[in-house]
Design a protein around this motif. Structure first.
Motif, PDB file in Angstrom:
ATOM      1  N   ARG A  64      -5.620  47.684  30.217  1.00 36.00           N
ATOM      2  CA  ARG A  64      -5.270  48.551  31.338  1.00 36.00           C
ATOM      3  C   ARG A  64      -6.235  48.351  32.515  1.00 36.00           C
ATOM      4  N   ILE A  65      -5.696  48.338  33.740  1.00 31.88           N
ATOM      5  CA  ILE A  65      -6.493  48.164  34.966  1.00 31.88           C
ATOM      6  C   ILE A  65      -7.283  49.448  35.228  1.00 31.88           C
ATOM      7  N   VAL A  66      -8.593  49.266  35.454  1.00 33.99           N
ATOM      8  CA  VAL A  66      -9.470  50.401  35.737  1.00 33.99           C
ATOM      9  C   VAL A  66      -9.854  50.443  37.220  1.00 33.99           C
ATOM     10  N   PHE A  67     -10.079  49.276  37.827  1.00 37.89           N
ATOM     11  CA  PHE A  67     -10.502  49.242  39.245  1.00 37.89           C
ATOM     12  C   PHE A  67      -9.999  47.951  39.902  1.00 37.89           C
TER      13      PHE A  67
ATOM     14  N   SER B 201      -1.547  46.718  34.058  1.00 37.77           N
ATOM     15  CA  SER B 201      -2.165  45.915  32.999  1.00 37.77           C
ATOM     16  C   SER B 201      -2.509  44.532  33.536  1.00 37.77           C
ATOM     17  N   PHE B 202      -3.566  43.951  32.981  1.00 46.54           N
ATOM     18  CA  PHE B 202      -3.921  42.581  33.365  1.00 46.54           C
ATOM     19  C   PHE B 202      -2.785  41.623  33.033  1.00 46.54           C
ATOM     20  N   ARG B 203      -2.032  41.920  31.951  1.00 47.73           N
ATOM     21  CA  ARG B 203      -0.903  41.054  31.583  1.00 47.73           C
ATOM     22  C   ARG B 203       0.140  41.025  32.705  1.00 47.73           C
ATOM     23  N   GLY B 204       0.280  42.163  33.412  1.00 46.88           N
ATOM     24  CA  GLY B 204       1.239  42.206  34.509  1.00 46.88           C
ATOM     25  C   GLY B 204       0.766  41.448  35.733  1.00 46.88           C
ATOM     26  N   ILE B 205      -0.531  41.180  35.817  1.00 48.02           N
ATOM     27  CA  ILE B 205      -1.061  40.404  36.942  1.00 48.02           C
ATOM     28  C   ILE B 205      -0.696  38.940  36.790  1.00 48.02           C
TER      29      ILE B 205
ATOM     30  N   ILE C 214     -11.497  45.126  37.491  1.00 44.64           N
ATOM     31  CA  ILE C 214     -12.081  45.551  36.209  1.00 44.64           C
ATOM     32  C   ILE C 214     -10.933  46.086  35.345  1.00 44.64           C
ATOM     33  N   TYR C 215     -10.864  45.598  34.069  1.00 45.40           N
ATOM     34  CA  TYR C 215      -9.824  46.092  33.167  1.00 45.40           C
ATOM     35  C   TYR C 215     -10.362  46.173  31.739  1.00 45.40           C
TER      36      TYR C 215
ATOM     37  N   GLU D  86       0.625  51.190  44.209  1.00 48.76           N
ATOM     38  CA  GLU D  86       1.624  50.113  44.279  1.00 48.76           C
ATOM     39  C   GLU D  86       1.256  48.973  43.341  1.00 48.76           C
ATOM     40  N   LEU D  87      -0.032  48.662  43.270  1.00 50.48           N
ATOM     41  CA  LEU D  87      -0.471  47.564  42.385  1.00 50.48           C
ATOM     42  C   LEU D  87      -0.213  47.930  40.927  1.00 50.48           C
ATOM     43  N   ARG D  88      -0.546  49.177  40.569  1.00 49.01           N
ATOM     44  CA  ARG D  88      -0.311  49.587  39.173  1.00 49.01           C
ATOM     45  C   ARG D  88       1.177  49.505  38.844  1.00 49.01           C
ATOM     46  N   ALA D  89       2.015  49.957  39.783  1.00 47.18           N
ATOM     47  CA  ALA D  89       3.459  49.906  39.549  1.00 47.18           C
ATOM     48  C   ALA D  89       3.949  48.466  39.453  1.00 47.18           C
ATOM     49  N   LEU D  90       3.423  47.591  40.274  1.00 44.31           N
ATOM     50  CA  LEU D  90       3.855  46.179  40.290  1.00 44.31           C
ATOM     51  C   LEU D  90       3.476  45.465  39.007  1.00 44.31           C
ATOM     52  N   THR D  91       2.288  45.749  38.476  1.00 41.45           N
ATOM     53  CA  THR D  91       1.753  45.002  37.318  1.00 41.45           C
ATOM     54  C   THR D  91       1.911  45.746  36.008  1.00 41.45           C
ATOM     55  N   GLY D  92       2.496  46.943  36.058  1.00 45.61           N
ATOM     56  CA  GLY D  92       2.543  47.739  34.845  1.00 45.61           C
ATOM     57  C   GLY D  92       1.185  48.258  34.456  1.00 45.61           C
TER      58      GLY D  92
END
Length: 745
Positions: free
Chosen positions: A76-79, A103-107, A68-69, A95-101
Motif C-alpha cells: 500500500r502507498i504511504v507517501f 498500491s505499488f502494483r498499480g503503479i 514510500i510504500y 487521484e493517484l491512489r484511485a488511479l493505482t489502486g
C-alpha cells in the motif's frame, strides 16, 4: 551505495509518522493534526514531528519523484511527493491512489509487474542494504505510457514493519533513444558483425558507467538532490543549521555529517572563507536571517549566483533558499541548496547582461522622453504665452507706433524661439527615421564658419558676450564635405555656448588644420569654448543623449529641448569624426570636434557679398494655393509688399481649375501648399504637369509647406515641382526662388 545509519534512522522516523497518519486517516500534509496522545504513544515527540515535517516539505520541493510504500503483501502507498503526482498527471494524492489502486502494483504496468517484482527480490537478496535499480512502464492518468527508472531501498524497521522508499525518474526519451540505437546496431550487425560487437560493448560499458554513477549518487537525500553539491537545513528561530549533504567547501565547516552548528556563525564563516572578496558583502547580506525572511515573505523560494575561490580559481555557484516551515506567521525553517553553475553561468550571465542593458537603455530612453515632454510642455507654452500676451497688449497700443513696434518685436522673437525648438525636434526625428547620408561637395570651410559667426553675433551682442572667431592659417580652405551639416554642427555648438553663457562672458570659435595629411585628406580641429555655466561631471556621460538637459528650463532659465548636442553628435558620427567635451560647473565648457576632409589646393579666396533684402518686383503674377486663411493672408500681404500681383486658391482642385482655364502668361509662378482638403499640393502639381497646353503645364511651381523633411522634398520633386521652401515664410527667399525660375526677372 549503502545508506548511512543516520539517514536510515531518519527514514524510520518518517515511516513511523506516516504510518500513524494513515491509521488516523490523514495524508502527509496533515500530520500536524495527529492526536497528541497517539504521538506520545508511539514515542513521537514535537522535535521528531518537526523534523519529519521539514523533511517531507523538502521532499515535496525537489524536482524528482519520490514514493514510500509498505513492504507487506498489499504494498500500500504511504507517501508520494508532488513530483510523482506530476509524473502520473494527477492533481492530488487522492487521484493517484484511485488511479493505482493505492498500491505499488498499480503503479507498474501490468505487463511488467512480475519481472519488476522478481528483479527487486533478487537485488534485495544480494544487495547488503544497497539501492536496487529496475526499469518499467507506467500508465499516466491521461492513458499515455511512459518509461521510468526506479531506484529503491528496503528498510527493515527496528520497531516498525518493513517499507520501501523509491526514487523514480522519467526515462522515456532515454529508452526510446536506446531502442533506436539498438535497432541501428542490430541492422548494422548483419553486415559488419565485428564492428557491431565493438559498438555494443562500448554501449554496454557506457550504460554500466551511467547506472553506476546513478547508484553512487542516489542515496536517500543525496540522490534526490542530484544537482546540488551541498544541502543544508536551517532553523532560523533556533539559529541552527543541519547538513544533509556536504561538498569539499562545506565539509570542513562541520564536525561530522548531520552535526548541528549555529547558522549565523556558519553563514559568516562561509562568506569569509570561500566567497570571492567582491561578492562577500552581498552574500553575507543575502544569507542574513532578516533578508531571508523578507524575501520568503512573498515567495516560497529565491536564489542568487555568486563567485567562490577554489585554489585561487574563480568558480560560479548558485544558492537556492526554499521555505519549508513557518512559526508565528513568518518563515522559520529553510533548505539551502548549493549547486555549481560554472559551465552555464558565463553564457547565462552574458545573455542576462545584454537583456538588462537593453532594458536599462529602454527605461532611460522612456525617462528621458518623459522628462522631455514635461520640459517641452513648459518650453512650448512659454513662447506661445508671450505671443498671445504681447498680441493682446499690442491691440491696446494701436495708436502708439513705438510701443506697438516693441511688442511686435517681442512677438517675432518668441515666434523664432518656438520655431527653433520645433526645427531641432524635426531634425532629430529625421535623422533617426531615415538613412541619412553625408554629401561630398566642394565648399569653403572659412565661409561656413563666418556665416555662423555673423548670424550669431547679434545674439551675443545682446548679452554683451565677447564673441570671437579664430581661424588660423588653413593650408586647405576648400574641402569636400556636406556644407549644410557642417553649418548645422557649428551653429548648434556656438548657439549652445552663447545660450548658456551669462552676460559679459566669452565664447570663441576656433578652427585649425593639423600638420599631418594623409593623401588627399587633411585633419581639422573645430573648437567652441565658453565661460558659461558649465556641466556637472555626472551629466557629461549623457550630454549627447536626445532630450537630455542637466537642468530644466525653470531651473536654468534657458529655453531648449535638449536636442542640439544630440544632433551635433549624430552629424559627427555620420562624418566619421570625434567629439570631446571638457567642462567645469561655473567655469565653462570646451567642445572639440575632429574631422577629416578630402581637400584640394586652394585658389585665392573670394569674398562673398552679404545677402540683403530683395528689391520690389513689378508686373509678375502669382497664384497662391493655401487652405489656411491666416497663412493665405500673410503670403498675400508679403507678396504684394514686394510688388507682385496675387491671385488665390483654397485647395489643389481650385488651383488646377484656374490654371486649366487661364490664358498663357496669366500666371508667372505658383506657390503651392501641400496638405490641403479635396486635393493636396502634390496631386495638384502632378495634374498641372499633365495639361495639354505646354505653356500652362510648364508654369514654375514652388512648394511652400511646413512639411520640410527630405521625404517631403523628394515627393515634391517627383510631383513635378521646381523648388521646395519650408514654413515659416521667408519672403526674401521666395523672391530669390521666383527670380531663379521666372525668365526676365
Amino acid at each position: 551505495m549503502k545508506m548511512p545509519i543516520e539517514e536510515e534512522r531518519l527514514m524510520e522516523r518518517v515511516w513511523m509518522v506516516l504510518r500513524l497518519a494513515g491509521e488516523n486517516g490523514l495524508e502527509a500534509e496533515a500530520i500536524d493534526a495527529l492526536p497528541p496522545e497517539a504521538l506520545s504513544a508511539q514515542g513521537i515527540d514535537p522535535d521528531m514531528l518537526r523534523e519529519v515535517r521539514g523533511f517531507l516539505q523538502f521532499l515535496d520541493e525537489i524536482p524528482g519523484s519520490f514514493l514510500i510504500y509498505r513492504a507487506s503483501d498489499d504494498e500500500r502507498i504511504v507517501f508520494a511527493n508532488r513530483g510523482l503526482l506530476r509524473l502520473f498527471g494527477c492533481a492530488s494524492i487522492a487521484e493517484l491512489r484511485a488511479l493505482t489502486g493505492n498500491s505499488f502494483r498499480g503503479i507498474v504496468h501490468p505487463d511488467d509487474l512480475d519481472a519488476v517484482e522478481q528483479s527487486i527480490s533478487r537485488q534485495i537478496e544480494g544487495s547488503d542494504g544497497r539501492l536496487d535499480y529496475v526499469e518499467y512502464r507506467i500508465r499516466r492518468k491521461d492513458g499515455t505510457v511512459r518509461r521510468v527508472e526506479d531506484y529503491g531501498h528496503l528498510v527493515h524497521g527496528r520497531n516498525t514493519e518493513d517499507f520501501f522508499y523509491v526514487f523514480l525518474g522519467d526515462a522515456t526519451e532515454k529508452y526510446e533513444r536506446r531502442e533506436r540505437e539498438r535497432i541501428l546496431l542490430q541492422s548494422a550487425a548483419r553486415e559488419k558483425d565485428r564492428e557491431m560487437q565493438k559498438l555494443i560493448q562500448h554501449y554496454d560499458a557506457e550504460r554500466a558507467l551511467i547506472n553506476q554513477e546513478y547508484l553512487r549518487r542516489l542515496e536517500v537525500i543525496e540522490g534526490l538532490s542530484i544537482n546540488y553539491e551541498s544541502i543544508l537545513f536551517a532553523d532560523l528561530d533556533a539559529d541552527q543549521v543541519l547538513p544533509y549533504r556536504l561538498s569539499v567547501r562545506t565539509q570542513p565547516m562541520f564536525e561530522t555529517h548531520l552535526s548541528l552548528r549555529a547558522y549565523s556563525e556558519y553563514a559568516a564563516e562561509y562568506a569569509q572563507r570561500w566567497v570571492h572578496p567582491e561578492d562577500r558583502e552581498r552574500v553575507a547580506r543575502m544569507t542574513s536571517v532578516g533578508h531571508i525572511r523578507e524575501a520568503l515573505a512573498q515567495n516560497s523560494s529565491f536564489y542568487f549566483n555568486y563567485r567562490v575561490l577554489m585554489e585561487e580559481e574563480t568558480q560560479y555557484l548558485q544558492l537556492r533558499v526554499v521555505a519549508v516551515g513557518e512559526s508565528e506567521g513568518r518563515c522559520s525553517q529553510i533548505v539551502l541548496g548549493f549547486r555549481s553553475v560554472d559551465e552555464e553561468i558565463r553564457r547565462e550571465m552574458e545573455q542576462k547582461q545584454i537583456l538588462a542593458q537593453a532594458l536599462t537603455n529602454a527605461n532611460l530612453a522612456v525617462t528621458a522622453k518623459n522628462t522631455f515632454l514635461s520640459n517641452m510642455s513648459h518650453d512650448l507654452r512659454t513662447p506661445l504665452n508671450a505671443i498671445i500676451g504681447f498680441a493682446q497688449l499690442a491691440k491696446n497700443y494701436a495708436g502708439d507706433p513705438k510701443e506697438l513696434l516693441g511688442y511686435l518685436d517681442r512677438i517675432e522673437a518668441s515666434g523664432r524661439q518656438l520655431f527653433e525648438l520645433i526645427s531641432k525636434l524635426l531634425e532629430l526625428a529625421n535623422m533617426e527615421s531615415e538613412e541619412s547620408s553625408v554629401a561630398e561637395v566642394e565648399c569653403v570651410l572659412r565661409d561656413i564658419a563666418q556665416d555662423v559667426y555673423h548670424y550669431l553675433r547679434p545674439q551675443a551682442q545682446e548679452k554683451a558676450i565677447d564673441f570671437s572667431m579664430e581661424i588660423g592659417r588653413l593650408r586647405h580652405e576648400t574641402i569636400f564635405s556636406d556644407p549644410e551639416k557642417l553649418h548645422q554642427l557649428l551653429m548648434y555648438l556656438a548657439n549652445n555656448a552663447i545660450t548658456y553663457t551669462p552676460p559679459e562672458g566669452r565664447v570663441t570659435i576656433s578652427i585649425e588644420e593639423k600638420e599631418e595629411k594623409l593623401g588627399q585628406y587633411a585633419s581639422y580641429s573645430i573648437r567652441v569654448q565658453d565661460t558659461g555655466i558649465g556641466i556637472g561631471e555626472e551629466f557629461l556621460e549623457q550630454i549627447f543623449e536626445p532630450f537630455s538637459r542637466e537642468k530644466n528650463t525653470t531651473l536654468s532659465g534657458v529655453h531648449g529641448a535638449g536636442l542640439g548636442l544630440s544632433i551635433v553628435k549624430n552629424i559627427v558620427d555620420m562624418m566619421g569624426g570625434t567629439i570631446d567635451v571638457q567642462s567645469r560647473p561655473d567655469e565653462g565648457s570646451t567642445f572639440t570636434v575632429g574631422l577629416n576632409f578630402r581637400v584640394r589646393e586652394d585658389k585665392a579666396p573670394t569674398l562673398r557679398a552679404k545677402e540683403a533684402d530683395t528689391p520690389p518686383v513689378c508686373g509678375r503674377n502669382v497664384l497662391v494655393v493655401e487652405d489656411n486663411e491666416i497663412n493665405m493672408q500673410i503670403e498675400k500681404a508679403l507678396l504684394k509688399m514686394k510688388g507682385f500681383s496675387v491671385d488665390t486658391a483654397e485647395d489643389g482642385s481650385i488651383a488646377l481649375e484656374k490654371i486649366r482655364r487661364a490664358a498663357p502668361g496669366q500666371y508667372d509662378v505658383i506657390l503651392m501648399d501641400l496638405q490641403m482638403p479635396v486635393m493636396d499640393g502634390w496631386q495638384a502639381a502632378a495634374e498641372i504637369r499633365k495639361l495639354e497646353n505646354p505653356a500652362l503645364a510648364s508654369i514654375p511651381i514652388i512648394a511652400v509647406s511646413a512639411n520640410s523633411l527630405k521625404e517631403d522634398v523628394r515627393h515634391s520633386m517627383e510631383s513635378g515641382m521646381n523648388a521646395h521652401l519650408p514654413k515659416p515664410i521667408d519672403i526674401n527667399e521666395i523672391v530669390r526662388q521666383i527670380e531663379a525660375l521666372v525668365p526676365g526677372m
